[in-house]
Design a protein around this motif. Structure first.
Motif, short mmCIF file in Angstrom:
data_model
loop_
_atom_site.label_atom_id
_atom_site.label_comp_id
_atom_site.label_asym_id
_atom_site.label_seq_id
_atom_site.Cartn_x
_atom_site.Cartn_y
_atom_site.Cartn_z
N THR A 47 0.83 -1.21 0.00
CA THR A 47 0.00 0.00 0.00
C THR A 47 0.86 1.26 0.00
O THR A 47 0.62 2.20 -0.76
N ILE A 48 1.89 1.28 0.82
CA ILE A 48 2.81 2.42 0.86
C ILE A 48 3.52 2.58 -0.48
O ILE A 48 3.64 3.69 -1.01
N THR A 49 3.96 1.45 -1.05
CA THR A 49 4.62 1.49 -2.35
C THR A 49 3.70 2.03 -3.42
O THR A 49 4.11 2.81 -4.29
N SER A 50 2.42 1.65 -3.36
CA SER A 50 1.44 2.15 -4.32
C SER A 50 1.31 3.67 -4.24
O SER A 50 1.28 4.36 -5.26
N PHE A 51 1.21 4.19 -3.02
CA PHE A 51 1.11 5.65 -2.86
C PHE A 51 2.37 6.35 -3.37
O PHE A 51 2.28 7.38 -4.05
N LEU A 52 3.52 5.79 -3.07
CA LEU A 52 4.77 6.40 -3.54
C LEU A 52 4.87 6.36 -5.06
O LEU A 52 5.33 7.32 -5.68
N THR A 53 4.43 5.27 -5.66
CA THR A 53 4.42 5.17 -7.12
C THR A 53 3.47 6.20 -7.72
O THR A 53 3.74 6.78 -8.76
N SER A 54 2.36 6.44 -7.03
CA SER A 54 1.37 7.41 -7.52
C SER A 54 1.91 8.84 -7.53
O SER A 54 1.40 9.70 -8.25
N LEU A 55 2.94 9.11 -6.74
CA LEU A 55 3.55 10.44 -6.72
C LEU A 55 4.13 10.79 -8.09
O LEU A 55 4.22 11.96 -8.45
N ALA A 56 4.51 9.78 -8.86
CA ALA A 56 5.07 10.01 -10.19
C ALA A 56 4.00 10.48 -11.17
O ALA A 56 4.32 11.04 -12.21
#
Length: 70
Positions: A47-56
């Motif tokens: 979930t955290i990785t998904s949010f960080l990826t969404s920053l792109a």
């Protein structure tokens, strides 16, 4: 970051969490016992990785913002 971004990123994160949980539960069931700490930790990390990826950037937010400008 806008409300649209948070909504889109949240939806993606929830989908990622569900997909990860299904995969991890399935994999640990093969080993006879579900370790819920492993499931929870893996889902949280995904979930955290998904949010960080969404920053792109999120294509659905970018396309709706372009439509708003027209």
């Amino acid at each position: 970051m806008t409300t649209k971004w948070f909504k889109a990123a949240g939806i993606r994160a929830i989908k990622t969490a569900a997909q990860t949980a299904i995969g991890v539960i399935g994999a640990t069931t093969v080993m006879n016992e579900v370790d819920w700490y492993v499931v929870g930790g893996t889902v949280l990390l995904a979930t955290i990785t998904s949010f960080l990826t969404s920053l792109a950037g999120l294509p659905e937010v970018a396309s709706s913002q372009e439509a708003d400008r027209k």
